[in-house]
Design an enzyme around this catalytic site. Structure first.
Site, short mmCIF file in Angstrom:
data_model
loop_
_atom_site.label_atom_id
_atom_site.label_comp_id
_atom_site.label_asym_id
_atom_site.label_seq_id
_atom_site.Cartn_x
_atom_site.Cartn_y
_atom_site.Cartn_z
N GLN A 1 41.73 13.54 -54.81
CA GLN A 1 41.68 14.90 -54.28
C GLN A 1 43.10 15.47 -54.15
OE1 GLN A 1 38.62 16.35 -53.29
NE2 GLN A 1 39.66 18.25 -52.87
N PHE A 2 43.65 16.00 -55.24
CA PHE A 2 45.01 16.52 -55.19
C PHE A 2 45.16 17.72 -54.26
CE2 PHE A 2 43.42 19.52 -58.28
CZ PHE A 2 44.20 20.65 -58.12
N THR A 3 44.05 18.43 -53.98
CA THR A 3 44.14 19.62 -53.14
C THR A 3 44.49 19.30 -51.69
OG1 THR A 3 41.76 19.66 -52.73
CG2 THR A 3 42.57 20.93 -54.62
#
Length: 148
Positions: free
Chosen positions: A78-80
């Site tokens: 989950q890069f966000t």
């Protein structure tokens, strides 16, 4: 590195309608890698995750860890989690790790968890994933390596 840890009764992840991972009681963990993260940072995060006593004992107190309840893990990239929303209304993701480095750390975290947890399921790095869960509690913890 950042983990969003959710205690769940069940959770699953799908890509293009196909279920890639599914667990019962345990933890669904969103994993974000930052620019300066390393395997040493990941080791600390995994140790904290696995040892976290966030399951209820017979007295209703959060005294039990994942192993104590024979819990399962679902790990989702989950890069966000590294969104920077300081300026304007469009988040910036410049603090997130480069995709190749972040994917290697994600795979490393999965491998380290599999050394200690019998059931470890996963999503697909970089994919458009659909994550479902029944949050238990709800009980959600944000674990940031900057605070360890």
């Amino acid at each position: 590195m950042k983990f969003v840890i959710q205690r769940v009764l069940e959770s699953s992840v799908k890509v293009d309608g196909e279920t890639l991972g599914s667990i019962g009681k345990g933890l669904m963990v969103l994993i974000g890698a930052g620019q300066n993260d390393t395997q040493e940072v990941a080791d600390k995060m995994v140790k904290k995750l696995i040892g976290m006593r966030i399951f209820e004992d017979e007295n209703g107190k959060t005294n039990l860890a994942l192993a104590d309840v024979k819990g399962e893990l679902l790990l989702i990239s989950q890069f966000t989690l590294y969104a920077n929303c300081k300026k304007g209304n469009r988040p910036s993701f410049i603090e997130a790790g480069a995709p190749d480095m972040a994917e290697k750390l994600y795979e490393y975290v999965i491998a380290k968890c599999k050394e200690q947890v019998p059931v470890v399921e996963r999503g697909k790095f970089g994919a458009d994933m659909k994550v479902s869960l029944i949050n238990d509690g709800p009980f959600t913890i944000v674990l940031n390596s900057d605070e360890l």
